[in-house]
Design a protein around this motif. Structure first.
Motif, PDB file in Angstrom:
ATOM      1  N   ALA A 146       0.823  -1.211   0.000  1.00  0.00           N
ATOM      2  CA  ALA A 146       0.000   0.000   0.000  1.00  0.00           C
ATOM      3  C   ALA A 146       0.858   1.262   0.000  1.00  0.00           C
ATOM      4  CB  ALA A 146      -0.897  -0.003   1.251  1.00  0.00           C
ATOM      5  N   ASN A 147       0.224   2.373  -0.325  1.00  0.00           N
ATOM      6  CA  ASN A 147       0.877   3.640  -0.028  1.00  0.00           C
ATOM      7  C   ASN A 147       0.316   4.125   1.305  1.00  0.00           C
ATOM      8  OD1 ASN A 147      -1.432   5.446  -0.483  1.00  0.00           O
ATOM      9  ND2 ASN A 147      -1.154   4.993  -2.648  1.00  0.00           N
ATOM     10  N   SER A 148       0.956   5.093   1.907  1.00  0.00           N
ATOM     11  CA  SER A 148       0.586   5.471   3.275  1.00  0.00           C
ATOM     12  C   SER A 148      -0.835   6.019   3.386  1.00  0.00           C
ATOM     13  CB  SER A 148       1.588   6.474   3.840  1.00  0.00           C
ATOM     14  OG  SER A 148       1.563   7.665   3.087  1.00  0.00           O
ATOM     15  N   SER A 149      -1.402   6.500   2.288  1.00  0.00           N
ATOM     16  CA  SER A 149      -2.764   7.044   2.350  1.00  0.00           C
ATOM     17  C   SER A 149      -3.808   5.959   2.581  1.00  0.00           C
ATOM     18  CB  SER A 149      -3.103   7.785   1.049  1.00  0.00           C
ATOM     19  OG  SER A 149      -3.439   6.876   0.019  1.00  0.00           O
ATOM     20  N   LEU A 150      -3.471   4.710   2.244  1.00  0.00           N
ATOM     21  CA  LEU A 150      -4.385   3.564   2.309  1.00  0.00           C
ATOM     22  C   LEU A 150      -5.565   3.678   1.345  1.00  0.00           C
ATOM     23  CD1 LEU A 150      -4.591   2.931   6.171  1.00  0.00           C
ATOM     24  CD2 LEU A 150      -3.257   1.643   4.487  1.00  0.00           C
ATOM     25  N   LEU A 151      -5.539   4.634   0.439  1.00  0.00           N
ATOM     26  CA  LEU A 151      -6.704   4.892  -0.395  1.00  0.00           C
ATOM     27  C   LEU A 151      -6.552   4.389  -1.828  1.00  0.00           C
ATOM     28  CD1 LEU A 151      -7.593   8.464   0.922  1.00  0.00           C
ATOM     29  CD2 LEU A 151      -8.448   6.241   1.697  1.00  0.00           C
ATOM     30  N   GLY A 152      -5.615   3.489  -2.038  1.00  0.00           N
ATOM     31  CA  GLY A 152      -5.419   2.932  -3.369  1.00  0.00           C
ATOM     32  C   GLY A 152      -4.330   3.690  -4.105  1.00  0.00           C
ATOM     33  N   GLY A 153      -3.938   3.155  -5.229  1.00  0.00           N
ATOM     34  CA  GLY A 153      -2.872   3.771  -6.016  1.00  0.00           C
ATOM     35  C   GLY A 153      -2.616   2.925  -7.240  1.00  0.00           C
TER      36      GLY A 153
ATOM     37  N   LEU B  20     -10.107   3.707   8.724  1.00  0.00           N
ATOM     38  CA  LEU B  20      -8.806   3.713   9.412  1.00  0.00           C
ATOM     39  C   LEU B  20      -8.162   5.093   9.352  1.00  0.00           C
ATOM     40  CD1 LEU B  20      -7.407   0.282   8.214  1.00  0.00           C
ATOM     41  CD2 LEU B  20      -7.888   0.928  10.598  1.00  0.00           C
ATOM     42  N   ARG B  21      -8.271   5.747   8.201  1.00  0.00           N
ATOM     43  CA  ARG B  21      -7.709   7.098   8.061  1.00  0.00           C
ATOM     44  C   ARG B  21      -8.441   8.079   8.976  1.00  0.00           C
ATOM     45  NH1 ARG B  21      -4.583   9.094   3.998  1.00  0.00           N
ATOM     46  NH2 ARG B  21      -4.469  10.818   5.473  1.00  0.00           N
ATOM     47  N   ALA B  22      -9.739   7.880   9.154  1.00  0.00           N
ATOM     48  CA  ALA B  22     -10.538   8.782   9.976  1.00  0.00           C
ATOM     49  C   ALA B  22     -10.317   8.538  11.469  1.00  0.00           C
ATOM     50  CB  ALA B  22     -12.020   8.619   9.647  1.00  0.00           C
ATOM     51  N   SER B  23      -9.731   7.383  11.812  1.00  0.00           N
ATOM     52  CA  SER B  23      -9.543   7.078  13.234  1.00  0.00           C
ATOM     53  C   SER B  23      -8.055   7.034  13.589  1.00  0.00           C
ATOM     54  CB  SER B  23     -10.254   5.778  13.599  1.00  0.00           C
ATOM     55  OG  SER B  23      -9.757   4.697  12.823  1.00  0.00           O
ATOM     56  N   ARG B  24      -7.447   5.858  13.513  1.00  0.00           N
ATOM     57  CA  ARG B  24      -6.076   5.655  13.997  1.00  0.00           C
ATOM     58  C   ARG B  24      -4.987   6.242  13.114  1.00  0.00           C
ATOM     59  NH1 ARG B  24      -5.459  -0.597  15.023  1.00  0.00           N
ATOM     60  NH2 ARG B  24      -6.615  -0.666  13.090  1.00  0.00           N
ATOM     61  N   TYR B  25      -5.229   6.357  11.831  1.00  0.00           N
ATOM     62  CA  TYR B  25      -4.151   6.722  10.903  1.00  0.00           C
ATOM     63  C   TYR B  25      -4.470   7.986  10.123  1.00  0.00           C
ATOM     64  CZ  TYR B  25      -2.576   2.085  12.163  1.00  0.00           C
ATOM     65  OH  TYR B  25      -2.167   0.984  12.868  1.00  0.00           O
ATOM     66  N   GLY B  26      -4.777   9.052  10.845  1.00  0.00           N
ATOM     67  CA  GLY B  26      -5.117  10.324  10.211  1.00  0.00           C
ATOM     68  C   GLY B  26      -4.017  10.860   9.316  1.00  0.00           C
ATOM     69  N   LYS B  27      -2.784  10.580   9.669  1.00  0.00           N
ATOM     70  CA  LYS B  27      -1.648  11.051   8.857  1.00  0.00           C
ATOM     71  C   LYS B  27      -1.159   9.962   7.905  1.00  0.00           C
ATOM     72  CE  LYS B  27      -0.066  14.349  12.266  1.00  0.00           C
ATOM     73  NZ  LYS B  27       0.981  14.740  13.203  1.00  0.00           N
ATOM     74  N   GLY B  28      -1.875   8.852   7.846  1.00  0.00           N
ATOM     75  CA  GLY B  28      -1.477   7.742   6.987  1.00  0.00           C
ATOM     76  C   GLY B  28      -0.780   6.653   7.779  1.00  0.00           C
ATOM     77  N   LEU B  29      -0.664   5.492   7.169  1.00  0.00           N
ATOM     78  CA  LEU B  29       0.009   4.355   7.793  1.00  0.00           C
ATOM     79  C   LEU B  29       1.517   4.543   7.643  1.00  0.00           C
ATOM     80  CD1 LEU B  29      -0.417   1.544   9.132  1.00  0.00           C
ATOM     81  CD2 LEU B  29      -0.279   0.575   6.825  1.00  0.00           C
ATOM     82  N   PRO B  30       2.262   4.486   8.750  1.00  0.00           N
ATOM     83  CA  PRO B  30       3.713   4.679   8.658  1.00  0.00           C
ATOM     84  C   PRO B  30       4.413   3.549   7.898  1.00  0.00           C
ATOM     85  CG  PRO B  30       2.945   4.986  10.924  1.00  0.00           C
ATOM     86  CD  PRO B  30       1.809   4.394  10.144  1.00  0.00           C
ATOM     87  N   THR B  31       5.503   3.883   7.248  1.00  0.00           N
ATOM     88  CA  THR B  31       6.321   2.903   6.536  1.00  0.00           C
ATOM     89  C   THR B  31       6.760   1.802   7.494  1.00  0.00           C
ATOM     90  OG1 THR B  31       7.105   4.614   5.048  1.00  0.00           O
ATOM     91  CG2 THR B  31       8.429   2.614   5.161  1.00  0.00           C
ATOM     92  N   GLY B  32       6.640   0.544   7.037  1.00  0.00           N
ATOM     93  CA  GLY B  32       7.055  -0.601   7.842  1.00  0.00           C
ATOM     94  C   GLY B  32       5.985  -1.150   8.756  1.00  0.00           C
TER      95      GLY B  32
END
Length: 169
Positions: free
Chosen positions: A23-30, A52-64
């Protein structure tokens, strides 16, 4: 003991408990694997990623790191999304790449997944050299304690398949 298997083909056509998304960090596809998983998985995958973006990962999922959603219309129960590092010839990011595999297996264990299909993370638009990526992926999976019974590396082309075969051979 975890069995490692190799398949050349389309990861979105795999039957597994969990399919790993590069995935990319946005989690919104690519593009690449990420876009293919979102397209084939359908709107349920995107809806959970948005949550997930609206709750735990507002800034995106971190690398790794890794996080799971439904698999939607894929032939799997879950999609485990992980964000690989962009390759750098001047900075060693191999631990971040290994972390994608370790974290995905940790999430798989939390879910109770027994079969997990991985792509060659970071080898597409993130330009990680496939030989090195294969070495890191296989070492990470082999050294990570897990209840997963089968890790299947699903490689898109012959070059990647051969690189992984050299590491598992």
């Amino acid at each position: 003991m975890t069995t490692l298997t190799l398949v050349q083909g389309d990861i979105t056509r795999q039957h597994a408990d969990a399919i790993v998304n590069a995935a990319n960090s946005s989690l919104l596809g690519g593009g690449g694997v990420d876009g293919a998983i979102h397209r084939r998985g359908g709107p349920a995958v995107l809806a959970e990623c948005r949550a997930l973006r609206a709750s735990r990962y507002g800034k995106g999922l971190p690398t790794g790191r890794a996080v799971a959603t439904t698999a939607g219309e894929l032939d799997a129960r879950w999609v485990i999304h992980t964000v690989g590092p962009v390759y750098s010839p001047t900075e060693d990011r191999s631990d971040l790449l290994a972390s994608c595999y370790r974290e995905s297996l940790r999430v798989a264990d939390e879910l109770g997944a027994r079969t997990v299909a991985f792509p060659a993370i970071s080898t597409g638009v993130y330009r990680w050299p496939v030989e090195d990526a294969a070495r890191i992926a296989v070492e990470a999976v082999r050294s990570t304690p897990t209840a997963v019974e089968e890790v299947r590396f699903v490689l898109f082309d012959e070059r990647a398949y051969e690189a992984f075969a050299r590491q598992t051979g």
